[in-house]
Design a protein around this motif. Structure first.
Motif, PDB file in Angstrom:
ATOM      1  N   ILE A   1       0.922  -1.121   0.295  1.00 55.33           N
ATOM      2  CA  ILE A   1       0.041  -0.083   0.265  1.00 55.33           C
ATOM      3  C   ILE A   1       0.508   1.073  -0.146  1.00 55.33           C
ATOM      4  O   ILE A   1       0.907   2.438  -0.412  1.00 55.33           O
ATOM      5  CB  ILE A   1      -1.083   0.109   1.053  1.00 55.33           C
ATOM      6  N   LYS A   2       1.799   1.639   0.502  1.00 57.54           N
ATOM      7  CA  LYS A   2       2.936   2.424   0.576  1.00 57.54           C
ATOM      8  C   LYS A   2       3.429   3.080  -1.176  1.00 57.54           C
ATOM      9  O   LYS A   2       4.001   4.365  -1.065  1.00 57.54           O
ATOM     10  CB  LYS A   2       4.697   1.752   1.766  1.00 57.54           C
ATOM     11  N   ASN A   3       3.189   1.716  -1.900  1.00 57.62           N
ATOM     12  CA  ASN A   3       2.936   2.432  -2.861  1.00 57.62           C
ATOM     13  C   ASN A   3       2.783   2.841  -3.833  1.00 57.62           C
ATOM     14  O   ASN A   3       2.918   2.964  -4.836  1.00 57.62           O
ATOM     15  CB  ASN A   3       4.442   0.883  -4.089  1.00 57.62           C
ATOM     16  N   ARG A   4       0.871   2.594  -3.839  1.00 55.84           N
ATOM     17  CA  ARG A   4      -0.548   2.778  -4.177  1.00 55.84           C
ATOM     18  C   ARG A   4      -0.835   4.479  -4.365  1.00 55.84           C
ATOM     19  O   ARG A   4      -0.080   4.706  -3.280  1.00 55.84           O
ATOM     20  CB  ARG A   4      -1.581   1.955  -3.383  1.00 55.84           C
ATOM     21  N   LYS A   5      -0.768   4.796  -4.955  1.00 55.45           N
ATOM     22  CA  LYS A   5      -1.453   6.094  -5.791  1.00 55.45           C
ATOM     23  C   LYS A   5      -2.855   6.017  -4.424  1.00 55.45           C
ATOM     24  O   LYS A   5      -3.564   5.401  -4.876  1.00 55.45           O
ATOM     25  CB  LYS A   5      -1.412   6.313  -6.758  1.00 55.45           C
ATOM     26  N   SER A   6      -3.246   6.768  -3.176  1.00 53.79           N
ATOM     27  CA  SER A   6      -4.270   6.669  -2.487  1.00 53.79           C
ATOM     28  C   SER A   6      -4.817   8.427  -3.129  1.00 53.79           C
ATOM     29  O   SER A   6      -4.246   9.769  -3.398  1.00 53.79           O
ATOM     30  CB  SER A   6      -4.262   6.881  -2.033  1.00 53.79           C
ATOM     31  N   LEU A   7      -6.704   8.137  -4.033  1.00 53.56           N
ATOM     32  CA  LEU A   7      -6.536   9.562  -3.969  1.00 53.56           C
ATOM     33  C   LEU A   7      -7.479  10.371  -2.333  1.00 53.56           C
ATOM     34  O   LEU A   7      -7.674  11.990  -2.505  1.00 53.56           O
ATOM     35  CB  LEU A   7      -8.504   9.329  -4.102  1.00 53.56           C
ATOM     36  N   VAL A   8      -7.242  10.433  -1.260  1.00 55.19           N
ATOM     37  CA  VAL A   8      -7.257  10.561   0.119  1.00 55.19           C
ATOM     38  C   VAL A   8      -6.209  10.404   1.293  1.00 55.19           C
ATOM     39  O   VAL A   8      -6.188   9.743   1.015  1.00 55.19           O
ATOM     40  CB  VAL A   8      -8.768   9.993   1.035  1.00 55.19           C
ATOM     41  N   SER A   9      -5.650  12.264   0.864  1.00 55.46           N
ATOM     42  CA  SER A   9      -4.555  12.031   2.681  1.00 55.46           C
ATOM     43  C   SER A   9      -5.486  12.385   3.243  1.00 55.46           C
ATOM     44  O   SER A   9      -5.893  13.608   3.457  1.00 55.46           O
ATOM     45  CB  SER A   9      -3.084  12.582   1.895  1.00 55.46           C
ATOM     46  N   ARG A  10      -4.118  12.444   4.769  1.00 56.93           N
ATOM     47  CA  ARG A  10      -3.810  12.612   5.849  1.00 56.93           C
ATOM     48  C   ARG A  10      -4.159  14.220   6.163  1.00 56.93           C
ATOM     49  O   ARG A  10      -4.850  15.022   6.537  1.00 56.93           O
ATOM     50  CB  ARG A  10      -3.658  11.828   6.975  1.00 56.93           C
TER      51      ARG A  10
END
Length: 333
Positions: free
Chosen positions: A37-46
């Protein structure tokens, strides 16, 4: 006693009561391909999360602490676009339906007109009815359900007579309908004219255009209504709006509460000026309403901004969204 109809006889063509075939084919889950998951692009960030409120903080802090996610991000982008256009003396055209007046937004819009933020106000035909009635009596919006059964809906004498007088005046003076209504309110010195959008346009020499679909407004039912004069006045206003749209590059067009008329008028004005060779490609459009309709989404938010533009649709009540955005713009200026 055995019920013969319930007996599963051999060769009767009925399916067996039980089936030994599994519900799904056997899959080898040990071969599943995964990634970190560290290498995945995520649409929501803290980093985009909202921040709690601090008692006594200012309005600018409120906007800064909204989440930079979905509508929280969009409303800040809309505020930045409007404030940026105002600072660069670009067009900010506010299109509206009558419900905007009925939710008490006239003082907010007049303030933005006076501050030089709104450069053009475009209305459907119902707006001048509510605008005039507020200027005349300080009240508007009859109970349609109650008056429709008796046939009294839309039969207010002064509303019809005076607005149809404004239409006749527009025809005589070869001017637009918005300007004619504003002048009439000013000339009659109506007691609540300070709450009139059309009167504010006249006072500030700022274009207020009215885009009428004949048969949609109560004044069209009265014998004093002149369809030809109204058509000429609203055509004059369409041409005035087209002149504004020709100068919309790096500006903003807002549609608030008009589900059909203003989105259609805007689209026609835009294609007209592009056809005439004007560059209108990099601008912002905004739709504000408490429900998403087809035409505003298609003709305001999506189609016109397919070049370098950006379109936003924010769902919410006018009486909350418009003051909120206006306050954000004023804070940003």
């Amino acid at each position: 006693m055995t019920n013969k109809n319930m007996t599963n006889k051999k060769g009767a063509g009925q399916p067996p009561l039980y089936c030994s075939k599994p519900d799904h084919a056997k899959l080898d889950y040990s071969k599943l391909s995964t990634y970190s998951i560290k290498n995945r692009k995520s649409l929501v960030s803290r980093d985009d999360f909202a921040a709690p409120w601090t008692k006594g903080a200012g309005l600018g802090t409120f906007f800064d602490r909204l989440p930079a996610i979905l509508a929280g991000k969009d409303i800040r982008n809309v505020i930045d676009a409007i404030a940026g256009a105002a600072q660069k003396n670009r067009q900010v055209c506010f299109g509206m339906g009558g419900h905007v007046v009925k939710t008490g937004m006239a003082p907010i819009l007049i303030d933005l007109m006076e501050k030089g933020v709104i450069t053009h106000l475009a209305m459907n035909g119902s707006c001048i009815i509510h605008d005039f009635e507020v200027a005349f009596t300080g009240r508007t919006s009859e109970d349609v359900a109650e008056s429709l059964a008796s046939g009294s809906f839309g039969m207010a004498k002064e509303t019809s007579e005076l607005l149809n007088q404004a239409i006749a005046m527009a025809h005589e003076q070869k001017t637009g309908l918005g300007r004619a209504v504003g002048r009439l309110i000013e000339d009659l010195n109506l007691p609540f004219k300070e709450s009139s959008l059309t009167a504010a346009g006249t006072r500030l020499d700022l274009p207020v255009t009215v885009h009428v679909a004949i048969g949609t407004d109560i004044i069209h039912m009265h014998p004093g209504f002149d369809g030809a004069a109204c058509g000429a006045a609203t055509l004059h206003d369409f041409k005035t709006l087209a002149s504004t749209i020709a100068d919309l590059e790096n500006g903003v067009f807002i549609n608030a509460g008009s589900a059909v008329i203003l989105p259609e008028v805007f689209l026609k004005a835009l294609t007209l000026v592009r056809n005439l060779g004007h560059t209108v490609d990099d601008f912002t459009t905004v739709n504000l309403d408490f429900i998403r309709h087809y035409r505003p989404m298609t003709n305001v938010v999506n189609r016109p901004t397919q070049g370098r533009g950006k379109g936003y649709a924010i769902v919410g009540h006018h009486e909350i969204l418009i003051p909120l955005i206006a306050a954000g713009v004023i804070e940003a200026l």
